[in-house]
Design an enzyme around this catalytic site. Structure first.
Site, PDB file in Angstrom:
ATOM      1  N   ILE A   1     -12.790  -3.499  -3.872  1.00 60.83           N
ATOM      2  CA  ILE A   1     -12.206  -3.355  -2.530  1.00 60.83           C
ATOM      3  C   ILE A   1     -12.285  -1.903  -2.068  1.00 60.83           C
ATOM      4  O   ILE A   1     -12.606  -1.624  -0.914  1.00 60.83           O
ATOM      5  CB  ILE A   1     -10.746  -3.860  -2.530  1.00 60.83           C
ATOM      6  CG1 ILE A   1     -10.712  -5.389  -2.675  1.00 60.83           C
ATOM      7  CG2 ILE A   1     -10.020  -3.418  -1.263  1.00 60.83           C
ATOM      8  CD1 ILE A   1      -9.330  -5.963  -2.917  1.00 60.83           C
ATOM      9  N   GLU A   2     -12.011  -0.984  -2.955  1.00 59.74           N
ATOM     10  CA  GLU A   2     -11.965   0.419  -2.540  1.00 59.74           C
ATOM     11  C   GLU A   2     -13.346   0.951  -2.145  1.00 59.74           C
ATOM     12  O   GLU A   2     -13.467   1.613  -1.121  1.00 59.74           O
ATOM     13  CB  GLU A   2     -11.373   1.293  -3.660  1.00 59.74           C
ATOM     14  CG  GLU A   2      -9.873   1.069  -3.887  1.00 59.74           C
ATOM     15  CD  GLU A   2      -9.018   1.503  -2.720  1.00 59.74           C
ATOM     16  OE1 GLU A   2      -9.451   2.378  -1.939  1.00 59.74           O
ATOM     17  OE2 GLU A   2      -7.915   0.954  -2.560  1.00 59.74           O
ATOM     18  N   THR A   3     -14.346   0.676  -2.952  1.00 56.75           N
ATOM     19  CA  THR A   3     -15.639   1.337  -2.706  1.00 56.75           C
ATOM     20  C   THR A   3     -16.857   0.426  -2.939  1.00 56.75           C
ATOM     21  O   THR A   3     -17.972   0.936  -3.058  1.00 56.75           O
ATOM     22  CB  THR A   3     -15.805   2.572  -3.626  1.00 56.75           C
ATOM     23  OG1 THR A   3     -15.673   2.156  -4.988  1.00 56.75           O
ATOM     24  CG2 THR A   3     -14.782   3.641  -3.313  1.00 56.75           C
TER      25      THR A   3
END
Ligand SMILES: [Ca+2]
Length: 343
Positions: free
Chosen positions: A122-124
């Site tokens: 989700i983050e990157t």
């Protein structure tokens, strides 16, 4: 970006860039005051800070982004952006490629592999989009040109300069998001300093390049924010007629109530859970004008410590569960004997 970690010391790293200094930012009275404070704190000397700030390039576009009216999307629009095949297939592949490290993180920190994988995805996008701003530019821009958030971001700027000095990294080279979040897990500098770990044993905490360090750092973050192995995370709930939930919904980031107390206020869990368990009421707009209710338990709360959004936390749990299912299905297929044609 591995070369970043090989630089040894701020002064060495900055010596050659002084000649290019643009003194405008450095000369600002507020910047000079900040430098005075840092020098007075005894953690930096003036030449090393001047070498950094003479090279800061503030980014007005960051302020434009922060000034946009915040459009918090309802759950029915938010979920599809996160819950997609690319993220879930990518997660199953990431798990397969890093199974031993994830298992080691689970046994060391007690955090479920699927949650570690989901957060990194989700983050990157598993390290694909870690941000292209220089962290020092992003933090300085917000810290000095955006009064509403200046205090927090100047604090993060100080943490960042301490991080660079402590880890022997060049502060002018480290990259991150427009808000200064760094590496695969998008840690702010203070989070890096508190929770990043060296999980590949090379003596460096490298959340930009080392996948084991990324995995260990996310797991460590969750462990120290109270993750409990096997906690349900979130349960469906419904409201009794006349339930007064405005205050509960406003208090959505805290576990201030037990399930028993919530029941007395008209919230009914729709799955088995003990009355003593702390929980938070989470409303989600599942379709235009339709609100569904959930009870977030301990691990749901822990995810909101990573990103203060109940939508993020719910999406992360769904993505994690889907990644687990896909990973296990692929493992099952991989373990089936190849059938041989009958003679
Ligand atoms: Ca390392």
């Amino acid at each position: 970006m591995k070369f970043l970690t090989r630089l040894t010391g701020l002064a060495l790293a900055l010596g050659s860039s002084l000649a290019l200094a643009d003194a405008a930012f450095l000369a600002r009275p507020d910047v000079q005051r900040y430098i005075d404070e840092q020098v007075a704190s005894g953690q930096f000397n003036r030449p090393e800070l001047e070498a950094v700030f003479a090279n800061v390039d503030t980014k007005p576009d960051i302020i434009k982004v922060l000034d946009r009216p915040s459009t918090s999307r309802p759950w029915h629009q938010f979920r599809p952006a996160f819950f997609n095949d690319r993220l879930i297939d990518g997660g199953a592949t990431f798990w397969k490629d890093n199974a031993a490290t994830l298992a080691r993180a689970e046994s060391t920190f007690g955090v479920a592999p699927e949650m570690i994988v989901a957060i990194i995805g989700i983050e990157t996008g598993y390290g694909r989009n870690t941000g292209s701003f220089r962290v020092v530019d992003a933090l300085s821009t917000i810290g000095f040109d955006y009064p509403r958030r200046a205090e927090y971001f100047r604090g993060e700027l100080t943490e960042f300069l301490q991080l660079a000095k402590g880890e022997g990294k060049n502060p002018l080279l480290l990259k991150g998001s427009y808000a200064g979040a760094m590496g695969w897990p998008q840690f702010m500098p203070s989070s890096y300093r508190k929770w990043a770990v060296d999980f590949d044993g090379d003596g460096q905490r490298d959340i930009w390049v080392s996948v084991p360090d990324v995995i260990g750092s996310v797991a460590h973050y969750f462990q120290l924010h109270g993750w409990r192995h096997g906690d349900d995370g979130i349960l469906p709930a419904s409201l009794q007629p006349g339930a007064q939930v405005d205050q509960l919904v406003a208090d959505k980031f805290n576990l201030h109530y037990t399930v028993g107390e919530l029941k007395k206020l008209g919230v009914q869990p729709d799955a088995p859970v003990g009355d003593h368990v702390p929980a938070v009421l989470v409303p989600l707009e599942s379709a235009p004008g339709v609100t569904e209710y959930w009870l977030g338990l301990n691990n749901f709360y822990v995810i909101t410590r990573y990103n203060k959004s109940t939508l993020y936390a719910k999406a992360a749990q769904e993505v994690a569960a889907a990644i687990r299912e896909r990973y296990l299905a692929q493992q099952f297929v991989a373990q089936q004997p190849v059938s041989t044609p009958a003679p």
